[in-house]
Scaffold this active site. Structure first.
Site, short mmCIF file in Angstrom:
data_model
loop_
_atom_site.label_atom_id
_atom_site.label_comp_id
_atom_site.label_asym_id
_atom_site.label_seq_id
_atom_site.Cartn_x
_atom_site.Cartn_y
_atom_site.Cartn_z
N SER A 1 3.14 -2.12 10.41
CA SER A 1 4.58 -2.17 10.68
C SER A 1 5.24 -3.49 10.28
CB SER A 1 4.87 -1.83 12.15
OG SER A 1 4.47 -0.50 12.43
N ASN B 1 0.88 -1.18 0.00
CA ASN B 1 0.00 0.00 0.00
C ASN B 1 0.91 1.22 0.00
OD1 ASN B 1 -1.78 2.06 0.54
ND2 ASN B 1 -2.28 1.39 2.62
N TRP B 2 1.02 1.83 -1.16
CA TRP B 2 1.98 2.95 -1.28
C TRP B 2 1.46 4.24 -0.65
CZ3 TRP B 2 4.02 2.52 -7.07
CH2 TRP B 2 4.79 1.35 -7.19
N LYS B 3 0.18 4.29 -0.31
CA LYS B 3 -0.41 5.50 0.29
C LYS B 3 -0.12 6.71 -0.60
CE LYS B 3 -0.08 3.27 4.75
NZ LYS B 3 -0.06 3.39 6.19
N GLU C 1 -6.74 4.87 7.71
CA GLU C 1 -6.55 6.30 7.42
C GLU C 1 -7.80 6.89 6.77
OE1 GLU C 1 -2.82 5.66 5.43
OE2 GLU C 1 -2.00 5.07 7.36
N GLY D 1 2.65 -1.15 4.29
CA GLY D 1 2.73 0.27 3.96
C GLY D 1 4.16 0.70 3.72
N GLY D 2 4.74 1.36 4.73
CA GLY D 2 6.07 1.96 4.59
C GLY D 2 7.11 1.05 3.95
N HIS E 1 -9.53 1.42 4.77
CA HIS E 1 -8.25 1.55 5.47
C HIS E 1 -8.42 2.50 6.66
CE1 HIS E 1 -4.13 2.72 6.34
NE2 HIS E 1 -3.79 1.56 5.80
N GLY F 1 2.26 2.19 10.83
CA GLY F 1 3.23 3.28 10.69
C GLY F 1 3.91 3.66 11.99
N GLU G 1 -5.70 -4.81 10.54
CA GLU G 1 -4.67 -3.80 10.74
C GLU G 1 -4.97 -3.01 12.01
OE1 GLU G 1 -2.64 -2.78 6.73
OE2 GLU G 1 -4.31 -1.41 7.04
P1 PGA Z 1 2.64 0.29 7.67
O1 PGA Z 1 1.17 0.51 7.04
O2 PGA Z 1 3.16 -1.00 7.08
O3 PGA Z 1 3.43 1.48 7.22
O4 PGA Z 1 2.47 0.21 9.15
C1 PGA Z 1 0.32 -0.57 6.79
C2 PGA Z 1 -0.96 -0.07 6.17
O5 PGA Z 1 -1.36 1.04 6.51
O6 PGA Z 1 -1.57 -0.76 5.34
#
Ligand code: PGA
Length: 259
Positions: A217, A10-12, A101, A238-239, A99, A177, A171
């Site tokens: 994470s 997930n590149w956000k 966010e 994500g990251g 998600h 994050g 999640e």
């Molecule tokens: P993260 O994000 O791996 O940076 O914690 C995961 C996500 O939001 O899908």
């Protein structure tokens, strides 16, 4: 039932079109020097504007394309929104829905998320429905309550025909994050609980086939331990997905654990 694991990046709000092309070029180069593992599905979810750049950049590689959001209506006066058909046209097969966010920064309700899941399904996309509790909710002992409600309301508009057309992502909000990865027993418990709710809602066949990813994470260092958990069918990353080499290691860890 063996569920082929799925590892989705997930590149956000990261990677421009040029960044997406560079990511794909690096991923391709690694795959040429060391073939990608079998027995795992790989996906990336770029921003809307980078979808076609990623499709072109990763052409010929076994990399699925997903979007990070969609609107529930197919067309009309909805300024700023993107439909399932538009995403499919851009090459997406999957779409992340609900998600944390989207829920917490943009105020998306369970009801809207349910409509998006239905729109994804009706539009020929596989929804990756995200659920997860906040730290306060966990401390108050409400984790199961919260994720059950999110799951039931998220699926309210669909009757899945098969588990293959449904992906869930557990999640925990406090792990996203933050570098604070959930502990294996917490993950196994939450995934087992979600699968039981899914079985009650849709029948055991569908629940057995649906993938439940863990997200929060995940990185190259902790992926192997999490991937060994029987209820973990891959990751939403994500990251750590922004670095093609690190992402590849996570993919390899999922393949090795389930192979
Ligand atoms: P993260 O994000 O791996 O940076 O914690 C995961 C996500 O939001 O899908």
């Amino acid at each position: 039932m063996t569920r082929t694991p799925l590892v989705f990046g997930n590149w956000k709000l990261n990677l421009t079109r040029a960044g997406a092309r560079a990511w794909c070029a690096a991923f391709r180069e690694q795959a040429q020097s060391e073939p990608l593992p079998h027995g795992v599905w790989i996906g990336i979810a770029p921003t809307f504007t980078s979808l076609d750049a990623a499709r072109e950049g990763c052409a010929g590689l076994p990399v699925l394309l997903g979007a990070q959001n969609l609107h529930w209506e197919p067309s009309g006066a909805f300024t700023g929104e993107v439909s399932a058909e538009m995403l499919r046209e851009a090459g997406a097969t999957h779409v992340i829905v609900g998600h944390s966010e989207r829920r917490h920064i943009f105020g998306e309700s369970d009801e809207r998320i349910g409509r998006k899941v239905a729109a994804a399904r009706d539009g020929g996309l596989i929804p990756i429905l995200c659920v997860g509790e906040t730290e306060d909710e966990r401390e108050a002992g409400r984790t199961e309550d919260v994720i059950e409600t999110q799951l039931r309301r998220g699926l309210a508009g669909i009757t899945p025909r098969s588990g293959a057309e449904l992906v869930l992502a557990y999640e925990p909000v406090w792990a996203i994050g933050t570098g604070k990865v959930a502990q294996p027993p917490q993950v196994e418990e939450a995934h087992g609980f979600l699968r039981a709710i899914l079985a009650a809602a849709t029948g055991p066949g569908i629940a057995d086939d649906a993938r439940i990813l863990y997200g929060g994470s995940v990185n190259a260092g902790n992926a192997a331990g999490l991937a060994r958990l029987s209820e973990v069918d891959g990751f939403l990353v994500g990251g750590a997905s922004l670095d093609p080499a690190g992402f590849r290691k996570i993919v390899a860890a999922a393949a090795a654990a389930k192979g």
